[in-house]
Scaffold this motif. Structure first.
Motif, PDB file in Angstrom:
ATOM      1  N   GLY A  99       0.942  -1.712   0.399  1.00 27.06           N
ATOM      2  CA  GLY A  99       0.242   0.173   0.335  1.00 27.06           C
ATOM      3  C   GLY A  99       1.145   1.167  -0.222  1.00 27.06           C
ATOM      4  N   ARG A 100       2.223   0.946   0.308  1.00 31.09           N
ATOM      5  CA  ARG A 100       2.704   2.984   0.693  1.00 31.09           C
ATOM      6  C   ARG A 100       4.373   2.164   0.459  1.00 31.09           C
ATOM      7  NH1 ARG A 100       1.863   5.558   6.188  1.00 31.09           N
ATOM      8  NH2 ARG A 100      -0.063   5.035   5.104  1.00 31.09           N
TER       9      ARG A 100
ATOM     10  N   ARG B 294      -6.029   7.146   2.754  1.00 35.26           N
ATOM     11  CA  ARG B 294      -7.260   6.912   2.463  1.00 35.26           C
ATOM     12  C   ARG B 294      -7.791   5.025   2.271  1.00 35.26           C
ATOM     13  NH1 ARG B 294      -6.558  10.413  -1.480  1.00 35.26           N
ATOM     14  NH2 ARG B 294      -6.878   8.976  -3.694  1.00 35.26           N
ATOM     15  N   ALA B 295      -7.100   4.459   1.772  1.00 33.92           N
ATOM     16  CA  ALA B 295      -6.864   2.740   2.005  1.00 33.92           C
ATOM     17  C   ALA B 295      -7.052   2.508   3.265  1.00 33.92           C
ATOM     18  CB  ALA B 295      -5.963   1.846   1.417  1.00 33.92           C
ATOM     19  N   GLU B 296      -6.728   2.819   4.134  1.00 32.99           N
ATOM     20  CA  GLU B 296      -5.346   2.190   5.401  1.00 32.99           C
ATOM     21  C   GLU B 296      -7.618   2.511   6.447  1.00 32.99           C
ATOM     22  OE1 GLU B 296      -2.956   4.450   6.998  1.00 32.99           O
ATOM     23  OE2 GLU B 296      -1.361   2.860   6.096  1.00 32.99           O
ATOM     24  N   SER B 297      -8.232   3.873   5.980  1.00 27.96           N
ATOM     25  CA  SER B 297      -8.874   4.192   6.378  1.00 27.96           C
ATOM     26  C   SER B 297     -11.093   3.665   6.243  1.00 27.96           C
ATOM     27  CB  SER B 297      -9.101   6.212   6.201  1.00 27.96           C
ATOM     28  OG  SER B 297      -9.888   6.182   4.911  1.00 27.96           O
ATOM     29  N   ARG B 298     -10.480   3.393   5.166  1.00 30.93           N
ATOM     30  CA  ARG B 298     -11.370   2.281   4.779  1.00 30.93           C
ATOM     31  C   ARG B 298     -11.530   1.069   5.535  1.00 30.93           C
ATOM     32  NH1 ARG B 298     -11.142   4.414  -1.210  1.00 30.93           N
ATOM     33  NH2 ARG B 298     -11.998   6.523  -1.312  1.00 30.93           N
ATOM     34  N   ALA B 299     -10.566   0.896   5.891  1.00 33.11           N
ATOM     35  CA  ALA B 299      -9.959  -0.724   5.495  1.00 33.11           C
ATOM     36  C   ALA B 299     -10.514  -1.264   7.357  1.00 33.11           C
ATOM     37  CB  ALA B 299      -8.609  -1.476   6.078  1.00 33.11           C
TER      38      ALA B 299
ATOM     39  N   ALA C   7     -11.962  -2.351  11.015  1.00 29.31           N
ATOM     40  CA  ALA C   7     -11.126  -2.251  12.363  1.00 29.31           C
ATOM     41  C   ALA C   7     -10.485  -3.445  12.816  1.00 29.31           C
ATOM     42  CB  ALA C   7     -11.918  -2.187  13.296  1.00 29.31           C
ATOM     43  N   GLY C   8      -8.826  -3.662  13.108  1.00 30.25           N
ATOM     44  CA  GLY C   8      -8.337  -4.693  13.592  1.00 30.25           C
ATOM     45  C   GLY C   8      -7.575  -5.098  12.192  1.00 30.25           C
ATOM     46  N   ALA C   9      -7.288  -4.853  11.155  1.00 28.66           N
ATOM     47  CA  ALA C   9      -7.628  -5.129   9.681  1.00 28.66           C
ATOM     48  C   ALA C   9      -6.156  -4.853   9.633  1.00 28.66           C
ATOM     49  CB  ALA C   9      -8.928  -4.590   8.193  1.00 28.66           C
ATOM     50  N   ALA C  10      -5.100  -5.392   8.459  1.00 32.80           N
ATOM     51  CA  ALA C  10      -4.307  -5.142   8.484  1.00 32.80           C
ATOM     52  C   ALA C  10      -4.325  -3.857   6.734  1.00 32.80           C
ATOM     53  CB  ALA C  10      -3.314  -5.618   8.068  1.00 32.80           C
ATOM     54  N   PRO C  11      -3.862  -2.812   7.108  1.00 35.56           N
ATOM     55  CA  PRO C  11      -3.021  -2.135   5.379  1.00 35.56           C
ATOM     56  C   PRO C  11      -2.915  -3.244   4.176  1.00 35.56           C
ATOM     57  CG  PRO C  11      -2.385  -1.298   7.055  1.00 35.56           C
ATOM     58  CD  PRO C  11      -2.390  -2.701   7.623  1.00 35.56           C
ATOM     59  N   ALA C  12      -3.984  -3.083   2.658  1.00 38.14           N
ATOM     60  CA  ALA C  12      -3.409  -3.422   2.367  1.00 38.14           C
ATOM     61  C   ALA C  12      -1.943  -3.665   1.432  1.00 38.14           C
ATOM     62  CB  ALA C  12      -4.146  -2.868   0.799  1.00 38.14           C
TER      63      ALA C  12
END
Length: 216
Positions: A3-4, A204-209, A211-216
């Protein structure tokens, strides 16, 4: 693709601020008809006293020409680094265009037009002197490539970018502040594009994930 890739928000904003500060501070002393004594002394040393072999210098100097952008984009696509390809392509285009815009705002002639006894090596550069588009592109491409390289690779790309600026002074195409301004534009241009292409989409991707899910 994670993701980053590259620095996050805070580091990118610092680079953006540094680039804009370098660009702005380098532009302040620029005068269409006058060169400061310190800048002239630095120019005379690099242009007159420093010996560099012409053809190797000319060849490496092309790493700041517009051809470097498609070369970096092509290498990134071959290496399957799509985000690097996008960042390099957009940043290179942005810096190239903004360099032309700055030249309309801040006008200073090439060294041979504002100083006497300038050594011009190769074909005389046309147009105005401030700022160095070669340096802007070299720095932008080095910044784009940095997150994907180890420390040796980073050392090489930044040394080559610095050499582009040195070479532009050596051949009589630019004054030192022209090169400094180009470096500032290159840093700021890369940082803006990195924000748009990498940092903000990742946030934005992290904010939509969930709660508790790992970012893509």
């Amino acid at each position: 693709m994670n993701g980053r890739e590259g620095p996050g928000l805070s580091t990118t904003l610092v680079v953006l601020a540094v680039g804009l500060a370098v660009l702005g501070l380098s532009a302040l002393p620029i005068d269409e008809h006058h060169i400061g004594s310190l800048e002239e002394d630095v120019f005379r040393f690099i242009n007159d006293d420093l010996w560099l072999p012409y053809w190797p210098t000319w060849l490496l100097m092309q790493l700041g020409s517009v051809i470097v952008v498609p070369l970096v984009v092509g290498a990134a696509l071959v290496a399957r680094r799509r985000r690097l390809a996008v960042t390099a392509g957009v940043a290179g285009t942005f810096v190239y265009i903004m360099g032309k815009v700055v030249r309309h705002w801040i006008v200073r002639g090439r060294p041979a037009r504002v100083l006497e006894e300038v050594v011009v090596r190769g074909d005389p550069a046309l147009g105005t002197g401030y700022l160095s588009g070669h340096m802007g592109l070299a720095v932008a491409m080095a910044a784009a490539a940095t997150p994907y390289l180890g420390w040796r690779g980073r050392t090489v790309v930044w040394a080559l970018a610095a050499f582009v600026g040195l070479a532009r002074i050596h051949v009589g195409a630019h004054m030192p502040l022209d090169v400094v301004g180009g470096a500032g534009l290159g840093l700021a241009g890369w940082a803006l594009v990195h924000l748009a292409v990498t940092v903000l989409p990742a946030l934005r991707a992290e904010s939509r994930a969930p709660a508790g899910a790992a970012p893509a």
